[in-house]
Design a protein around this motif. Structure first.
Motif, mmCIF file in Angstrom:
data_model
loop_
_atom_site.group_PDB
_atom_site.id
_atom_site.type_symbol
_atom_site.label_atom_id
_atom_site.label_comp_id
_atom_site.label_asym_id
_atom_site.label_seq_id
_atom_site.Cartn_x
_atom_site.Cartn_y
_atom_site.Cartn_z
ATOM 1 N N ALA A 27 0.836 -1.207 0.000
ATOM 2 C CA ALA A 27 0.000 0.000 0.000
ATOM 3 C C ALA A 27 0.871 1.258 0.000
ATOM 4 N N ALA A 28 1.928 1.255 0.804
ATOM 5 C CA ALA A 28 2.826 2.412 0.861
ATOM 6 C C ALA A 28 3.562 2.598 -0.466
ATOM 7 N N ALA A 29 4.003 1.508 -1.070
ATOM 8 C CA ALA A 29 4.682 1.604 -2.372
ATOM 9 C C ALA A 29 3.729 2.138 -3.437
ATOM 10 N N MET A 30 2.491 1.665 -3.408
ATOM 11 C CA MET A 30 1.491 2.140 -4.360
ATOM 12 C C MET A 30 1.274 3.640 -4.173
ATOM 13 N N ALA A 31 1.119 4.059 -2.922
ATOM 14 C CA ALA A 31 0.899 5.473 -2.632
ATOM 15 C C ALA A 31 2.117 6.303 -3.040
ATOM 16 N N LEU A 32 3.298 5.826 -2.732
ATOM 17 C CA LEU A 32 4.529 6.548 -3.063
ATOM 18 C C LEU A 32 4.732 6.677 -4.569
ATOM 19 N N SER A 33 4.225 5.723 -5.319
ATOM 20 C CA SER A 33 4.390 5.772 -6.777
ATOM 21 C C SER A 33 3.747 7.012 -7.377
ATOM 22 N N ARG A 34 2.722 7.524 -6.724
ATOM 23 C CA ARG A 34 1.982 8.659 -7.281
ATOM 24 C C ARG A 34 2.792 9.957 -7.280
ATOM 25 N N PRO A 35 3.367 10.408 -6.165
ATOM 26 C CA PRO A 35 4.218 11.596 -6.249
ATOM 27 C C PRO A 35 5.547 11.304 -6.940
ATOM 28 N N TYR A 36 6.051 10.097 -6.816
ATOM 29 C CA TYR A 36 7.295 9.718 -7.502
ATOM 30 C C TYR A 36 7.156 9.955 -9.006
ATOM 31 N N LEU A 37 5.996 9.609 -9.548
ATOM 32 C CA LEU A 37 5.743 9.801 -10.980
ATOM 33 C C LEU A 37 5.224 11.201 -11.299
ATOM 34 N N GLY A 38 4.900 11.983 -10.281
ATOM 35 C CA GLY A 38 4.479 13.365 -10.479
ATOM 36 C C GLY A 38 2.992 13.589 -10.633
ATOM 37 N N HIS A 39 2.182 12.610 -10.230
ATOM 38 C CA HIS A 39 0.731 12.736 -10.386
ATOM 39 C C HIS A 39 0.026 13.309 -9.155
ATOM 40 N N HIS A 40 0.729 13.341 -8.021
ATOM 41 C CA HIS A 40 0.141 13.833 -6.770
ATOM 42 C C HIS A 40 1.182 14.543 -5.943
ATOM 43 N N TYR A 41 0.697 15.477 -5.139
ATOM 44 C CA TYR A 41 1.532 16.056 -4.091
ATOM 45 C C TYR A 41 1.593 15.035 -2.953
ATOM 46 N N PRO A 42 2.634 15.079 -2.128
ATOM 47 C CA PRO A 42 2.685 14.160 -0.985
ATOM 48 C C PRO A 42 1.466 14.270 -0.060
ATOM 49 N N SER A 43 0.938 15.475 0.143
ATOM 50 C CA SER A 43 -0.236 15.605 1.020
ATOM 51 C C SER A 43 -1.468 14.919 0.428
ATOM 52 N N ASP A 44 -1.553 14.808 -0.896
ATOM 53 C CA ASP A 44 -2.661 14.075 -1.525
ATOM 54 C C ASP A 44 -2.619 12.608 -1.102
ATOM 55 N N VAL A 45 -1.400 12.076 -1.032
ATOM 56 C CA VAL A 45 -1.198 10.676 -0.684
ATOM 57 C C VAL A 45 -1.508 10.441 0.794
ATOM 58 N N VAL A 46 -1.051 11.337 1.646
ATOM 59 C CA VAL A 46 -1.346 11.207 3.076
ATOM 60 C C VAL A 46 -2.860 11.268 3.299
ATOM 61 N N ALA A 47 -3.519 12.229 2.667
ATOM 62 C CA ALA A 47 -4.978 12.344 2.806
ATOM 63 C C ALA A 47 -5.679 11.098 2.278
ATOM 64 N N GLY A 48 -5.213 10.570 1.162
ATOM 65 C CA GLY A 48 -5.799 9.350 0.608
ATOM 66 C C GLY A 48 -5.641 8.167 1.542
ATOM 67 N N ALA A 49 -4.454 8.028 2.126
ATOM 68 C CA ALA A 49 -4.214 6.926 3.062
ATOM 69 C C ALA A 49 -5.131 7.027 4.276
ATOM 70 N N LEU A 50 -5.275 8.232 4.802
ATOM 71 C CA LEU A 50 -6.171 8.436 5.961
ATOM 72 C C LEU A 50 -7.624 8.172 5.588
ATOM 73 N N LEU A 51 -8.018 8.615 4.414
ATOM 74 C CA LEU A 51 -9.382 8.366 3.947
ATOM 75 C C LEU A 51 -9.632 6.870 3.800
ATOM 76 N N GLY A 52 -8.712 6.170 3.151
ATOM 77 C CA GLY A 52 -8.867 4.725 2.968
ATOM 78 C C GLY A 52 -8.948 3.981 4.286
ATOM 79 N N ASP A 53 -8.120 4.378 5.247
ATOM 80 C CA ASP A 53 -8.152 3.756 6.561
ATOM 81 C C ASP A 53 -9.503 3.994 7.237
ATOM 82 N N ALA A 54 -10.008 5.229 7.126
ATOM 83 C CA ALA A 54 -11.303 5.553 7.742
ATOM 84 C C ALA A 54 -12.435 4.774 7.081
#
Length: 162
Positions: free
Chosen positions: A129-156
């Motif tokens: 899950a972390a690698a999948m999330a990290l792939s998004r800013p690594y490739l330039g499709h998301h800001y890091p805060s987008d990924v943190v918010a997504g992870a928190l949303l998914g957990d909730a």
């Protein structure tokens, strides 16, 4: 302040560790995450192979769908545009929309990891899950805060879906 930090972290992720093999792996991983494909595959295979725990796998599929729906609604409400660094264009597949916040890949991945941790080992699930999330800013499709918010949303979402 957060915007400045977000851009600085994004630039670090876009300029560090970009060997061709790593970029190819991250691109492949992000493709597997489109619309929860990887997680549906894992949960679907589990439901077929492990009949005794089929309800857990089916619930994981519901969590992925609910995370995707909740994420899409949040994107429409927030309306944050994807990053556009002129000197560092995004790599990999094109995105479905121009909206970034929160990351659907992160939301579905962390929702699925939480839902599946009772039937599969948690460390590899969360590492994936972390690698999948990290792939998004690594490739330039998301800001890091987008990924943190997504992870928190998914957990909730994972805690709320029966």
């Amino acid at each position: 302040m957060l915007g400045t930090l977000d851009v600085a972290l994004l630039r670090q992720l876009r300029t560090r560790g970009h060997a061709p093999a790593v970029e190819a792996a991250m691109t492949h991983l992000t493709r597997l995450g489109e619309h929860g494909l990887l997680w549906y595959g894992v949960a679907g295979a589990g439901a077929v192979v492990d009949g005794a725990r089929r309800p857990v796998y089916l619930r994981a599929m519901r969590v992925v769908l609910a995370a995707y729906v909740a994420n899409t609604a949040m994107k429409l409400v927030v309306g944050r545009a994807r990053p556009a660094l002129a000197d560092l264009p995004a790599l990999g597949p094109r995105t479905v929309s121009g909206l970034a916040y929160p990351s659907a890949h992160a939301a579905m991945s962390f929702g699925a990891a939480g839902a599946l941790r009772g039937v599969l080992p948690a460390p590899p699930l969360y590492l994936l899950a972390a690698a999948m999330a990290l792939s998004r800013p690594y490739l330039g499709h998301h800001y890091p805060s987008d990924v943190v918010a997504g992870a928190l949303l998914g957990d909730a979402v994972g805690k709320l879906v029966p």
